[in-house]
Every structure is written in structure tokens, then in C-alpha cells.
Design a protein around this motif. Structure first.
Motif, PDB file in Angstrom:
ATOM      1  N   PRO A 151      43.552  57.844  44.819  1.00 29.34           N
ATOM      2  CA  PRO A 151      44.753  57.910  45.395  1.00 29.34           C
ATOM      3  C   PRO A 151      45.042  56.829  46.524  1.00 29.34           C
ATOM      4  N   GLY A 152      46.128  56.280  46.426  1.00 25.91           N
ATOM      5  CA  GLY A 152      46.490  55.511  47.655  1.00 25.91           C
ATOM      6  C   GLY A 152      45.856  53.824  47.552  1.00 25.91           C
ATOM      7  N   THR A 153      45.092  53.759  46.212  1.00 24.60           N
ATOM      8  CA  THR A 153      44.598  52.520  45.893  1.00 24.60           C
ATOM      9  C   THR A 153      45.815  51.590  45.404  1.00 24.60           C
ATOM     10  N   GLU A 154      45.960  50.435  46.123  1.00 20.99           N
ATOM     11  CA  GLU A 154      47.044  49.584  45.526  1.00 20.99           C
ATOM     12  C   GLU A 154      46.588  48.842  44.515  1.00 20.99           C
ATOM     13  N   LEU A 155      46.892  49.088  43.183  1.00 25.18           N
ATOM     14  CA  LEU A 155      46.181  48.406  42.058  1.00 25.18           C
ATOM     15  C   LEU A 155      47.228  48.216  40.897  1.00 25.18           C
ATOM     16  N   VAL A 156      47.489  46.738  40.619  1.00 21.61           N
ATOM     17  CA  VAL A 156      48.549  46.505  39.349  1.00 21.61           C
ATOM     18  C   VAL A 156      47.603  46.580  38.303  1.00 21.61           C
ATOM     19  N   LEU A 157      48.181  47.448  37.303  1.00 24.59           N
ATOM     20  CA  LEU A 157      47.495  47.720  35.876  1.00 24.59           C
ATOM     21  C   LEU A 157      47.480  46.518  34.913  1.00 24.59           C
ATOM     22  N   ALA A 200      41.860  37.053  29.945  1.00 23.01           N
ATOM     23  CA  ALA A 200      40.912  38.111  30.204  1.00 23.01           C
ATOM     24  C   ALA A 200      40.580  38.115  31.905  1.00 23.01           C
ATOM     25  N   GLY A 201      40.022  39.146  32.298  1.00 23.80           N
ATOM     26  CA  GLY A 201      40.178  39.080  34.012  1.00 23.80           C
ATOM     27  C   GLY A 201      39.100  40.300  34.134  1.00 23.80           C
ATOM     28  N   SER A 202      38.688  40.471  35.453  1.00 23.00           N
ATOM     29  CA  SER A 202      37.961  41.445  35.967  1.00 23.00           C
ATOM     30  C   SER A 202      38.167  41.808  37.588  1.00 23.00           C
ATOM     31  N   ARG A 203      37.882  42.910  37.708  1.00 19.09           N
ATOM     32  CA  ARG A 203      38.172  43.399  39.244  1.00 19.09           C
ATOM     33  C   ARG A 203      37.200  44.532  39.652  1.00 19.09           C
ATOM     34  N   GLU A 204      36.806  44.684  40.787  1.00 20.32           N
ATOM     35  CA  GLU A 204      35.988  45.805  41.191  1.00 20.32           C
ATOM     36  C   GLU A 204      36.824  46.742  41.956  1.00 20.32           C
ATOM     37  N   PHE A 205      36.345  48.075  41.854  1.00 14.38           N
ATOM     38  CA  PHE A 205      37.248  49.224  42.527  1.00 14.38           C
ATOM     39  C   PHE A 205      36.299  50.451  42.582  1.00 14.38           C
ATOM     40  N   PRO A 206      36.498  51.324  43.220  1.00 13.87           N
ATOM     41  CA  PRO A 206      35.822  52.813  43.125  1.00 13.87           C
ATOM     42  C   PRO A 206      36.652  53.577  42.214  1.00 13.87           C
ATOM     43  N   LEU A 207      35.964  54.166  41.208  1.00 15.13           N
ATOM     44  CA  LEU A 207      36.222  55.000  40.241  1.00 15.13           C
ATOM     45  C   LEU A 207      36.434  56.375  40.506  1.00 15.13           C
ATOM     46  N   ARG A 233      35.797  60.172  39.854  1.00 14.12           N
ATOM     47  CA  ARG A 233      35.089  60.681  38.818  1.00 14.12           C
ATOM     48  C   ARG A 233      35.669  62.256  38.726  1.00 14.12           C
ATOM     49  N   LYS A 234      35.608  62.963  37.849  1.00 11.78           N
ATOM     50  CA  LYS A 234      35.929  64.321  37.632  1.00 11.78           C
ATOM     51  C   LYS A 234      35.617  65.292  38.607  1.00 11.78           C
ATOM     52  N   ASP A 235      34.452  65.033  39.301  1.00 13.57           N
ATOM     53  CA  ASP A 235      34.039  66.327  40.561  1.00 13.57           C
ATOM     54  C   ASP A 235      34.443  65.753  41.729  1.00 13.57           C
ATOM     55  N   GLY A 236      35.184  64.592  41.790  1.00 13.66           N
ATOM     56  CA  GLY A 236      35.989  64.137  42.873  1.00 13.66           C
ATOM     57  C   GLY A 236      35.178  63.002  43.585  1.00 13.66           C
ATOM     58  N   SER A 237      34.020  62.861  43.377  1.00  7.89           N
ATOM     59  CA  SER A 237      33.181  61.774  43.908  1.00  7.89           C
ATOM     60  C   SER A 237      33.627  60.323  43.517  1.00  7.89           C
ATOM     61  N   THR A 238      33.415  59.367  43.910  1.00  9.52           N
ATOM     62  CA  THR A 238      33.630  57.933  43.469  1.00  9.52           C
ATOM     63  C   THR A 238      32.320  57.194  42.923  1.00  9.52           C
ATOM     64  N   LEU A 239      32.752  56.054  42.164  1.00  9.91           N
ATOM     65  CA  LEU A 239      31.518  55.418  41.544  1.00  9.91           C
ATOM     66  C   LEU A 239      32.137  53.939  41.613  1.00  9.91           C
ATOM     67  N   TYR A 240      31.417  53.036  42.271  1.00 11.87           N
ATOM     68  CA  TYR A 240      32.035  51.709  42.261  1.00 11.87           C
ATOM     69  C   TYR A 240      31.703  51.104  40.984  1.00 11.87           C
ATOM     70  N   VAL A 241      32.773  50.487  40.341  1.00  8.75           N
ATOM     71  CA  VAL A 241      32.557  49.971  38.984  1.00  8.75           C
ATOM     72  C   VAL A 241      33.301  48.466  39.071  1.00  8.75           C
ATOM     73  N   GLU A 242      32.667  47.521  38.098  1.00 11.36           N
ATOM     74  CA  GLU A 242      33.358  46.227  37.795  1.00 11.36           C
ATOM     75  C   GLU A 242      34.011  46.522  36.485  1.00 11.36           C
ATOM     76  N   VAL A 243      35.090  46.286  36.302  1.00 14.22           N
ATOM     77  CA  VAL A 243      35.988  46.360  35.016  1.00 14.22           C
ATOM     78  C   VAL A 243      36.478  45.013  34.628  1.00 14.22           C
TER      79      VAL A 243
END
Length: 550
Positions: free
Chosen positions: A361-367, A376-383, A385-395
């Protein structure tokens, strides 16, 4: 032209004039007796009736001919004119209608054939009369006088426009039907008629059976080949049970599940079979009719598609990276196990979720800023997770169009270790920079210590000389000793700076901490206010420690 020929032509003309005069006199005479009856019958006949002289000029017409062919003339206005003259008059009277009358040359052509052949003939004549398409069934015959001379042409015609159009439509329908029949018989659909007997002998089969199965028609109709013999052994029992079931259920028609038939080459093809059960009035089965369609290509395509889907599913499920497929609104429609593991959600849960649900929440992200534009494109942001923790990912997002729907395929890679390694790298770089700074300071301190040590040497030397030159009872003796003590301490400090800069070394020796602190008193007295009183409370018998006294 000879004189005899000219005389003969004049004689014929005179004879023709006499006959015309007789006909005209007869027409002018009051109609009575059989002649009156003939005229009445002719004018009321729906058929077209006429007579022409040898020059093809009308000598008699009935009203039907005027109504159908000419349209603007009465019978008495037609007498003495040819078809060509009448057609020309009709067309001039209706210049706004192209081809108002085209029967002029048509009628004269058939008249010429009668004159040439001197025998009755029948014609199908079609053209435009009174601006409308007309088809005529025409009968014409020569007029022979009592001397056996041809003096004209008589004819009758019946309007058969509707019949001809119906015949043409029927011919076209038959032509199309024949084309469809040939198309059907030469296509992939083979028609069968099976007897209601063991092994399903064939009574009739369409000619394209040879194209599909490789066997001639006679091999089936003669009983040389029985249909049952062609079924694949693995399909025979199932097909037999299907037939028994449909017969028991009194089914009128049914479709078999696809099965295989052996061709003349020994190979098997896949077919689909639609069968109708034909029964008599008592419900007894007389025979079976139906058709088979070769679906081998379709079956192979289905198998290839199934293999492709299985391979695709295996790649998706076994992939070491998360994979998610979403629509343009961000709703998930496909996820793989790795993505479930990364997010902490089950597949069922994710398929009810939106991409935005996994964004902090609060992350400014255009879908899908690029994928929806076909890039095609890519970006990095914290995912999230269900338990409330975050996982940094590249999509990495890739556009896909499926059935007109715009979809986005996302390949999700865990970059948590890479981010951590990046942080550690930055920390190490900061430490290296700090070490470099300290090294620079050490070099600077070493240089200063070396120069300062040289100055202290002079101070100590001069202080020693001064102590020798003055009386030991002089008040200045104490000050000189303080100078020497302070200079010595300063020299030791310089030695430490040199050791820190790598140009000297540390010397450890046992010292008494009480004595060390007490020595500092002189330095403190010189730097603090005179109002300050320093008191000590030293522990007795304090053990010595090893230090670098510098």
C-alpha cells in the motif's frame, strides 16, 4: 436480265397483286358465315396467329399478336408491314425504353428458314416485346397455292415465358444439385448403407470411398470386404457395444465416438460416424444408413495440441521462476506453483485476486505501462506476501493477445539475494572509502608527527641546557621540568602517530595507572581554571598494566 425472265417477274407481280386485292376485298366484305366465325375465334385465342406473303408482309394477324408483340398497333394497322418495320416503329415510339422490341430480326430469321426448307418447323424464340422479356413456342409452315408455289408463311405461337423461366430455374437447380452431389461424392464424407446382419455388410457406398479408404466400391458391395473387418482391434468392442446400446434404446440416429479404420495401404485413419437406423412399419430394422468423415488430420492436430499443452503446463509448473497471466484489468487467470510459493497464497486464492493486491500500500505503480501498448518491459518492486512480509522481485511483462483479449504474461524473479548483495556491496564500498580516508589521515598524521617530533627535540634540548645553566634553587627549575615532562609526553604522542601511520611501532611496558594519572596533573593545571581544585583518590597496591605509554 433476259426478256423472258423480266416477263416472268412481271407476271408473278401481277398475280401477287391480284391475290392481295382479293384478300383486301375479302377483309372489306361484311363478316358472315365460316369466315366470320374464324375471325371471332382468332381474335379470342390466347395464342398468337398470323399469315405473311412471300415478301414476309403480314396479310393476317389476330389481336393476341398485337397485344403481346407490338403493344401499340391494332390488327388492321399491321397488315402490309414486315416485322422489321413494326419493330422499328415500336422502338421509335418508346425511345426511353432500350430494346422495347427485338422480335423484328428474330421473326424474319425463322421465316427465312421456312422459305428455304419449305416445310413446317418449330422454334423457341425469345426477346423483348413491349419492353418486357417474352419467350414464345413458335410453329410456322409454308403457304403453298394450288399450283404448288410457295406464296407465304403461316404461323402460331404460344407465350411460354413463365414456363421457360421455370424450366431455366429447374435446370439451374439441377445443375447446382449436380455440382453439390459431385462435390459431396468427391469430398471427405463417405456415405454407407449397411445391412442389418453380422459383420455389417455394405449394400451401398459412395464412390469417394476409394479416395478415403483405398478400396473400390465393388469390394464392399460384393461382400469381399466386410465393414467390421476394417475396425481397429482396440475400437471394435466399443463400437459394437455402442450399436447394441442404441438399438436397445430404440434410437433413430446416433453418432459414434471416433474410431479407426484400416485403409488399403494397411494404415489406420480416424473417422467419425453418424448413423441412422431405418425400420419398417413394424419397427424391425431393415438397414443402417450413415456417413463417415475422415478426421485423421483433426485427430493429429488435437494430439499435437494436447502434447503442446502438456509441455506448456510442465514448463509452467516446473519453472524456477514465478509465472502469472493476468487480463488487462490485472485479474489473475493463471499462476504457477513457484509464484504461489513466492507470494504465500494458494492457486485458488490467487485466481480470485488482482495484481494490485500484491503491491505494498502506498506504492505508486502504473499497471502494465508498456505491455498494454504491445511492448515488453520490466520493473522491480517489493511484493506483498500473504503473511505481511515483502519480497523484492523483478517482473518482466510480455503482451499476449488471445481470442481478441489483451493479456499480460509476467515472469516474476526473486531478487532478494541480489538486493541484499547490492546492499552489502555498498556497505563494503563505504568501508573501503572510510579506510582510504583513514589511511590518508594516517599519512597526514605521520608527516605532522615527524615534523613535530623534530620541534620537540629542539625544545627538550634547550630545556635541558636551561636547567644546567640556572641555579637549582631558582623558581624556574620547576617550570623547566614541566617543559621537559610535557615535551616528553608530546614526543610519545608523536611516536604513537608515527606507529598509527605505519612509520613507527608501539612499545608495551608495565606502568602504574596511579602514577600515570598523577603525571597528567601538571598538564591539567596548565590548561584549567585556577579556581578548580583537583583531588585524587588512588587505590593502593594497584596492579601494573602493560600499555604503550605514548
Amino acid at each position: 436480265m433476259s426478256k423472258s425472265q423480266a416477263d416472268q417477274l412481271r407476271a408473278e407481280n401481277e398475280a401477287l397483286k391480284r391475290k392481295i386485292a382479293e384478300l383486301e376485298q375479302r377483309d372489306k366484305a361484311p363478316a358472315r358465315g365460316p369466315g366470320r366465325h374464324f375471325r371471332l375465334m382468332a381474335d379470342n385465342s390466347p395464342d398468337l396467329l398470323w399469315a405473311k406473303d412471300i415478301n414476309l408482309r403480314y396479310t393476317f394477324v389476330n389481336k393476341a399478336l398485337c397485344d403481346v408483340i407490338l403493344g401499340i398497333f391494332e390488327p388492321e394497322e399491321v397488315i402490309g408491314r414486315t416485322d422489321a418495320e413494326l419493330a422499328d416503329l415500336c422502338n421509335k415510339a418508346h425511345p426511353d425504353i432500350p430494346n422495347y422490341n427485338t422480335f423484328g430480326s428474330i421473326c424474319e430469321d425463322s421465316d427465312q428458314q421456312i422459305i428455304k426448307n419449305k416445310k413446317p418447323m418449330r422454334f423457341d424464340e425469345t426477346g423483348y416485346a413491349a419492353g418486357k422479356y417474352v419467350a414464345l413456342d413458335v410453329y410456322k409452315a409454308p403457304i403453298i397455292d394450288e399450283d404448288g408455289e410457295l406464296v407465304g408463311v403461316v404461323g402460331s405461337a404460344r407465350v411460354v415465358t413463365a414456363e421457360r423461366r421455370a424450366e431455366e430455374a429447374l435446370r439451374e437447380s439441377r445443375r447446382l444439385l449436380e455440382e453439390e452431389r459431385n462435390l459431396f461424392l468427391d469430398g471427405p464424407v463417405v456415405v454407407f448403407k449397411w445391412k442389418n446382419a453380422a459383420d455389417w455388410p455394405v449394400e451401398y457406398v459412395s464412390r469417394n470411398v476409394e479416395k478415403v479408404l483405398g478400396y473400390p466400391v465393388t469390394d464392399f458391395t460384393s461382400g469381399k470386404i466386410l465393414y467390421k473387418q476394417l475396425l481397429h482391434p482396440d475400437d471394435l468392442l466399443r463400437v459394437t457395444r455402442e450399436i447394441e446400446y442404441y438399438i436397445q434404446e430404440n434410437t433413430a440416429s446416433y453418432q459414434h465416438q471416433p474410431y479407426r479404420l484400416r485403409t488399403a495401404s494397411g494404415e489406420y485413419i480416424w473417422v467419425t460416424d453418424n448413423t441412422t437406423v431405418v425400420r419398417d412399419d413394424k419397427g424391425t430394422i431393415r438397414h443402417f444408413t450413415g456417413y463417415i468423415i475422415d478426421i485423421t488430420g483433426q485427430k493429429h492436430a488435437e494430439e499435437a495440441l494436447n502434447r503442446s499443452e502438456t509441455l506448456f503446463r510442465a514448463i509452467i509448473e516446473q519453472s524456477g521462476e514465478g509465472i502469472g497471466l493476468a487480463n488487462s484489468e490485472g485479474d489473475y487467470i493463471l499462476v504457477n506453483p513457484k509464484f504461489c510459493e513466492m507470494s504465500g497464497y494458494t492457486e485458488e486464492e490467487l485466481l480470485k485476486m488482482n495484481v494490485r493486491d500484491l503491491i505494498v500500500p502506498g506504492t505508486e505503480l502504473v499497471l502494465f505501462p508498456r505491455a498494454l501498448r504491445g511492448q515488453a518491459g520490466s520493473r522491480e518492486f517489493p511484493l506483498l506476501r500473504k503473511d505481511g512480509s515483502t519480497l523484492y522481485v523483478e517482473v518482466a511483462g510480455y503482451p499476449i493477445i488471445l481470442g481478441g483479449d489483451r493479456l499480460v504474461l509476467g515472469i516474476v524473479r526473486d531478487i532478494e539475494e541480489r538486493i541484499q548483495a547490492e546492499k552489502e556491496r555498498l556497505q563494503l564500498e563505504a568501508q573501503i572509502q572510510q579506510a582510504q580516508k583513514l589511511e590518508s589521515l594516517g599519512v597526514l598524521a605521520g608527516g605532522i608527527a615527524h615534523d613535530f617530533n623534530n620541534l620537540l627535540t629542539g625544545i627538550l634540548g634547550n630545556a635541558g641546557l636551561a636547567a644546567l645553566e640556572i641555579s637549582q634553587t631558582s623558581p624556574a627549575v620547576a617550570s623547566i621540568k614541566n617543559i621537559e615532562t610535557t615535551a616528553v609526553r608530546a614526543a610519545e604522542l608523536c611516536r604513537q602517530l608515527l606507529a598509527y601511520s605505519g612509520k613507527g611501532r608501539f612499545v608495551l611496558q608495565a606502568v602504574n595507572v596511579n602514577e600515570l594519572v598523577e603525571e597528567m596533573t601538571h598538564l591539567l593545571n596548565a590548561s584549567i581554571s585556577k579556581k578548580v581544585i583537583i583531588k585524587y583518590n588512588f587505590a593502593k597496591n594497584l596492579a601494573a598494566i602493560e600499555v604503550d605509554t605514548g
